[in-house]
Design a protein around this motif. Structure first.
Motif, PDB file in Angstrom:
ATOM      1  N   ARG A 121       0.831  -1.205   0.000  1.00  0.00           N
ATOM      2  CA  ARG A 121       0.000   0.000   0.000  1.00  0.00           C
ATOM      3  C   ARG A 121       0.871   1.263   0.000  1.00  0.00           C
ATOM      4  NH1 ARG A 121      -1.768   1.453   4.240  1.00  0.00           N
ATOM      5  NH2 ARG A 121      -0.617  -0.083   5.484  1.00  0.00           N
ATOM      6  N   GLY A 122       0.217   2.380  -0.285  1.00  0.00           N
ATOM      7  CA  GLY A 122       0.864   3.672  -0.123  1.00  0.00           C
ATOM      8  C   GLY A 122       1.000   4.429  -1.430  1.00  0.00           C
ATOM      9  N   GLU A 123       1.548   5.631  -1.314  1.00  0.00           N
ATOM     10  CA  GLU A 123       1.855   6.427  -2.493  1.00  0.00           C
ATOM     11  C   GLU A 123       3.125   5.866  -3.120  1.00  0.00           C
ATOM     12  OE1 GLU A 123       0.031  10.883  -1.819  1.00  0.00           O
ATOM     13  OE2 GLU A 123       2.108  10.475  -1.239  1.00  0.00           O
ATOM     14  N   THR A 124       2.978   5.334  -4.299  1.00  0.00           N
ATOM     15  CA  THR A 124       4.086   4.652  -4.958  1.00  0.00           C
ATOM     16  C   THR A 124       4.634   5.519  -6.082  1.00  0.00           C
ATOM     17  OG1 THR A 124       3.041   2.523  -4.471  1.00  0.00           O
ATOM     18  CG2 THR A 124       4.764   2.538  -6.141  1.00  0.00           C
ATOM     19  N   PRO A 125       5.839   6.058  -5.955  1.00  0.00           N
ATOM     20  CA  PRO A 125       6.420   6.829  -7.061  1.00  0.00           C
ATOM     21  C   PRO A 125       6.819   5.919  -8.220  1.00  0.00           C
ATOM     22  CG  PRO A 125       8.008   6.619  -5.270  1.00  0.00           C
ATOM     23  CD  PRO A 125       6.726   6.002  -4.785  1.00  0.00           C
ATOM     24  N   VAL A 126       6.453   6.336  -9.418  1.00  0.00           N
ATOM     25  CA  VAL A 126       6.807   5.600 -10.630  1.00  0.00           C
ATOM     26  C   VAL A 126       7.721   6.483 -11.465  1.00  0.00           C
ATOM     27  CG1 VAL A 126       5.934   4.433 -12.687  1.00  0.00           C
ATOM     28  CG2 VAL A 126       4.568   4.438 -10.584  1.00  0.00           C
ATOM     29  N   GLY A 127       8.961   6.053 -11.641  1.00  0.00           N
ATOM     30  CA  GLY A 127       9.909   6.824 -12.424  1.00  0.00           C
ATOM     31  C   GLY A 127      10.926   7.549 -11.554  1.00  0.00           C
ATOM     32  N   PRO A 128      11.674   8.491 -12.133  1.00  0.00           N
ATOM     33  CA  PRO A 128      11.552   8.976 -13.523  1.00  0.00           C
ATOM     34  C   PRO A 128      12.022   7.945 -14.548  1.00  0.00           C
ATOM     35  CG  PRO A 128      13.436   9.985 -12.452  1.00  0.00           C
ATOM     36  CD  PRO A 128      12.718   9.212 -11.396  1.00  0.00           C
ATOM     37  N   LEU A 129      11.545   8.120 -15.761  1.00  0.00           N
ATOM     38  CA  LEU A 129      11.811   7.179 -16.840  1.00  0.00           C
ATOM     39  C   LEU A 129      13.137   7.509 -17.527  1.00  0.00           C
ATOM     40  CD1 LEU A 129      10.525   4.874 -18.658  1.00  0.00           C
ATOM     41  CD2 LEU A 129       9.802   6.741 -20.148  1.00  0.00           C
ATOM     42  N   ARG A 130      13.902   6.466 -17.852  1.00  0.00           N
ATOM     43  CA  ARG A 130      15.156   6.623 -18.595  1.00  0.00           C
ATOM     44  C   ARG A 130      15.111   5.760 -19.851  1.00  0.00           C
ATOM     45  NH1 ARG A 130      19.204   4.353 -16.681  1.00  0.00           N
ATOM     46  NH2 ARG A 130      18.184   3.033 -15.119  1.00  0.00           N
ATOM     47  N   LEU A 131      15.654   6.305 -20.928  1.00  0.00           N
ATOM     48  CA  LEU A 131      15.804   5.545 -22.165  1.00  0.00           C
ATOM     49  C   LEU A 131      17.289   5.367 -22.451  1.00  0.00           C
ATOM     50  CD1 LEU A 131      13.155   6.773 -24.767  1.00  0.00           C
ATOM     51  CD2 LEU A 131      13.235   4.613 -23.540  1.00  0.00           C
ATOM     52  N   ASP A 132      17.692   4.118 -22.628  1.00  0.00           N
ATOM     53  CA  ASP A 132      19.080   3.797 -22.955  1.00  0.00           C
ATOM     54  C   ASP A 132      19.169   3.403 -24.423  1.00  0.00           C
ATOM     55  OD1 ASP A 132      19.684   4.295 -20.384  1.00  0.00           O
ATOM     56  OD2 ASP A 132      20.225   2.246 -19.833  1.00  0.00           O
ATOM     57  N   ARG A 133      20.217   3.920 -25.098  1.00  0.00           N
ATOM     58  CA  ARG A 133      20.489   3.520 -26.478  1.00  0.00           C
ATOM     59  C   ARG A 133      21.901   2.971 -26.539  1.00  0.00           C
ATOM     60  NH1 ARG A 133      22.491   6.141 -31.380  1.00  0.00           N
ATOM     61  NH2 ARG A 133      21.686   5.006 -33.176  1.00  0.00           N
ATOM     62  N   ALA A 134      22.040   1.715 -26.942  1.00  0.00           N
ATOM     63  CA  ALA A 134      23.345   1.052 -26.979  1.00  0.00           C
ATOM     64  C   ALA A 134      23.753   0.781 -28.426  1.00  0.00           C
ATOM     65  CB  ALA A 134      23.299  -0.255 -26.198  1.00  0.00           C
ATOM     66  N   ASP A 135      25.046   0.636 -28.632  1.00  0.00           N
ATOM     67  CA  ASP A 135      25.533   0.252 -29.954  1.00  0.00           C
ATOM     68  C   ASP A 135      25.251  -1.238 -30.179  1.00  0.00           C
ATOM     69  OD1 ASP A 135      28.463  -1.327 -29.720  1.00  0.00           O
ATOM     70  OD2 ASP A 135      27.835  -0.197 -27.943  1.00  0.00           O
TER      71      ASP A 135
END
Length: 374
Positions: A121-135
């Motif tokens: 239960r509780g206030e659940t923080p989601v994120g912050p979102l990260r995008l990874d780009r790999a070779d």
């Protein structure tokens, strides 16, 4: 940024060159140079920041504990080149979530969804979102953050329960300090408010004061429920037992308020809610209980009961057997007293019996619904 694989490749290439060069192994030198060049190419591959539009939606924003909550991620490629190898990294409380984003052509949009954990239960923080780009070889990676953290409110689970039989019929004069407005008993007069039923105008008082006055009526027989949740840190055997206790208290208070019956909700920290009843207040019950936690300085249920007033029905939810005997001394102040005990009894404990009190032992919400007085 060079990845672990990239640093390993660099270290191996340098070591190979250092060992092979003095011995005259040209092939080893070529391999060493190739490894270093591959890492450099990976850095060039990820050097430029991709032009992306990223949007994440969490639905629903309020969810019962254990039910599904979904994050929907939409990524649009605004660059001139096709984008491959994108990986989204999200967090929900202490859980790391990694999902692969499909390849994106120019001006195309990729959509990916993933489930968020809702066990706590509780206030659940989601994120912050990260995008990874790999070779393509995973030797270098570029990380970009998008947006801010969203909040997911995980609320208690509930089961519908019938309101307990209680009321205020014993008041001969019809007055009751906590009775909600109703249509049965005359309790006084007040100024007219737009929207009041004209049939309730008190003409004698209107003539005497020169102001429209209406009769104030009260329903003194509505079930009134006082729910007490034991929030002492040592009252439960573990987190799961406390979560079940919160679910039980939520079921009692939510069921009464959604039937438009008044409820008072108390914890070891004080009054959490006093509601007259209604759909909006039923939602407020769940919102408030979503944030309740145990505390070492919480008052014992016996002390909370002494401050709870009297009348109506009393429901105590606890995980401590000793707390049940404390309500026996005040049972005469209420029309009905129910104690919900969360836990598992051993053979040596014996049955829980408190004179004049209905005791319900539960290990899950289904047992509460089955044993609840009708």
């Amino acid at each position: 940024m060079i990845t672990r694989a990239g640093w390993g490749t660099l270290a191996a290439s340098v070591l190979l060159d250092a060992v092979a060069a003095p011995l005259g192994y040209q092939q080893a030198g070529a391999l060493s140079a190739g490894g270093i060049a591959a890492v450099g190419a990976g850095l060039l591959w990820t050097l430029r920041r991709p032009r992306l539009e990223v949007r994440r939606e969490v639905t629903p924003v309020k969810v019962a504990r254990g039910d599904a909550a979904i994050a929907m991620l939409r990524v649009t490629n605004r660059g001139r080149w096709r984008r491959n190898g994108l990986e989204a990294h999200d967090t929900c409380r202490d859980t790391a979530i990694v999902v692969d984003v499909p390849p994106l052509a120019r001006n195309s949009t990729g959509t990916v969804s993933y489930r968020l954990p809702t066990r706590r239960r509780g206030e659940t923080p989601v994120g912050p979102l990260r995008l990874d780009r790999a070779d393509p070889f995973g030797l270098a990676r570029r990380t970009t953050s998008y947006g801010q953290a969203d909040l997911l409110l995980v609320r208690p689970r509930t089961v519908p329960l019938e309101p307990l039989n209680s009321g205020r019929q014993r008041h001969l004069d019809g007055s009751a300090s906590r009775s909600p407005s109703g249509t049965i008993t005359f309790n006084g007069v007040r100024d007219y408010v737009i929207g009041d039923d004209l049939r309730h105008i008190h003409w004698r008082s209107t003539a005497r004061t020169g102001t429209l006055m209406v009769k104030e009526l009260e329903d003194v027989s509505l079930p009134y429920t006082t729910t007490i949740l034991d929030t002492r840190a040592g009252a439960y055997g573990g987190d799961d037992e406390f979560e079940l206790a919160v679910d039980a208290a939520a079921s009692v208070a939510w069921s009464a308020t959604r039937r438009r019956f008044p409820v008072r909700l108390l914890t070891g920290a004080g009054e959490l809610l006093s509601a007259k009843g209604g759909a909006e207040e039923a939602e407020t019950v769940l919102d408030r209980l979503a944030l309740v936690e145990r505390a070492t300085d919480a008052d014992a249920p016996a002390d909370v009961v002494r401050r709870a007033g009297s009348g109506g029905a009393l429901v105590l939810v606890t995980g401590a057997r000793t707390a049940l005997t404390g309500v026996a001394s005040v049972r005469r102040r209420f029309d009905q007293v129910v104690c919900v005990w969360v836990g598992s009894s051993s053979a040596d404990d014996g049955p829980l019996v408190v004179p004049g009190v209905t005791v319900i032992e539960i290990g899950d919400l289904a047992e509460l619904a089955a044993a609840w007085p009708h």
